[in-house]
Write an enzyme that holds these catalytic residues in place. Sequence first.
Site, mmCIF file in Angstrom:
data_model
loop_
_atom_site.group_PDB
_atom_site.id
_atom_site.type_symbol
_atom_site.label_atom_id
_atom_site.label_comp_id
_atom_site.label_asym_id
_atom_site.label_seq_id
_atom_site.Cartn_x
_atom_site.Cartn_y
_atom_site.Cartn_z
ATOM 1 N N ARG A 107 0.887 -1.169 0.000
ATOM 2 C CA ARG A 107 0.000 0.000 0.000
ATOM 3 C C ARG A 107 0.921 1.214 0.000
ATOM 4 N NH1 ARG A 107 -5.394 1.215 1.880
ATOM 5 N NH2 ARG A 107 -5.561 3.260 2.841
ATOM 6 N N HIS A 134 -7.198 1.528 -6.651
ATOM 7 C CA HIS A 134 -7.451 0.742 -5.433
ATOM 8 C C HIS A 134 -8.269 -0.500 -5.820
ATOM 9 C CE1 HIS A 134 -7.827 -0.367 -1.389
ATOM 10 N NE2 HIS A 134 -8.595 0.591 -0.904
ATOM 11 N N GLN A 137 -10.485 -2.799 -3.296
ATOM 12 C CA GLN A 137 -11.756 -2.240 -2.845
ATOM 13 C C GLN A 137 -12.882 -2.587 -3.808
ATOM 14 O OE1 GLN A 137 -12.381 -0.408 0.129
ATOM 15 N NE2 GLN A 137 -14.434 -1.015 -0.536
ATOM 16 N N ASP A 225 -17.052 8.784 -1.473
ATOM 17 C CA ASP A 225 -15.783 8.615 -0.768
ATOM 18 C C ASP A 225 -15.462 9.934 -0.087
ATOM 19 O OD1 ASP A 225 -13.440 7.541 0.189
ATOM 20 O OD2 ASP A 225 -12.468 7.313 -1.763
ATOM 21 N N CYS A 266 -16.173 3.362 0.898
ATOM 22 C CA CYS A 266 -15.073 2.459 1.241
ATOM 23 C C CYS A 266 -14.549 2.679 2.657
ATOM 24 C CB CYS A 266 -13.949 2.565 0.219
ATOM 25 S SG CYS A 266 -13.098 4.156 0.196
ATOM 26 N N ARG A 294 -13.965 -6.930 2.357
ATOM 27 C CA ARG A 294 -12.542 -6.772 2.031
ATOM 28 C C ARG A 294 -11.776 -8.025 2.449
ATOM 29 N NH1 ARG A 294 -10.208 -1.708 1.690
ATOM 30 N NH2 ARG A 294 -8.290 -2.873 1.341
#
Length: 308
Positions: A107, A134, A137, A225, A266, A294
């Site tokens: 990450r 991402h 996700q 988001d 998310c 996830r």
Amino acid sequence: MNHFLDIHTTDPADLRHMIDHARTMKDARAGLPKGTPDADQPLKNHMVALIFEKPSTRTRVSFDVGVRQMGGQSMVLSGADMQLGHGESIADTARVLSRYVDLIMIRTFEEATLLEMAEYASVPVINGLTNRTHPCQIMADVMTYEEHAGPIKGKKVVWTGDGNNVCASFLHGAGQFGFDLTFTGPKTLEPEPEFVELARSKGVNITLEPDPAKAVQGADLVVADTWVSMHDSQSARERRHNQLRGYQVDDNLMKQAKPDALFMHCLPAHRDEEVTSAVMDGPHSVVFDEAENRLHAQKAVMRWCLGV
């Protein structure tokens, strides 16, 4: 060797297999205490390096727990631990880690760091997030949509706010899973044209609609988001709020979508900024199922990468 670097660089059949596999693994754990290992232990005798240049809650915990449930061991490394790309080149770090571990999840900030890691690693590399995309996700989001509302193919997804890295991966997902996507947000924050055109080239409808009320009409899924990053200055935060205030997802906006539309975020969410608490905690919201998934989606990604 299978790297999982982006949705659009992974074969649609493989993506579908991972989603289906994730649901099977989730079903197999129904009712079990959280610490119970999976009946199947495909990662036994496997070591996974989890590298975090960027802080994380869901990515760190979900990957760590997923490795342990499948019988493997994890090694969590922060940017401070490694000084990635400073004291040692990324290429050399990749070569060294490959001698110690079976799988690397990273990450990071720059996409170039991820790509260089994958180029020089001799073990699979997973994109846990970059400033640009991402993909993990979106795997969880597709899984969540389908367990609540059936196949996502042909559905209308509306992204509201900033055309950021998660939005980019949603555009990749549109092309690979076959759903339409409408972006609603300020023109200055639209997603990269490259991502829009790539999705359109796969035959799906991608619409840029600045009016959120028009954008959300007939939506099967509405996604928001956070408007600001943890690294943004106070002045940048204020500018973002001024630009995006009209794109808050509230009950009035959700009423423009289909009656059974879902809402996703998310997380972490800034409640009553990009989304109201009434929506977050309301009947349309599946944000906590999304967060749980996830874990299951990433377990499927890890198994696919390792071929186990």
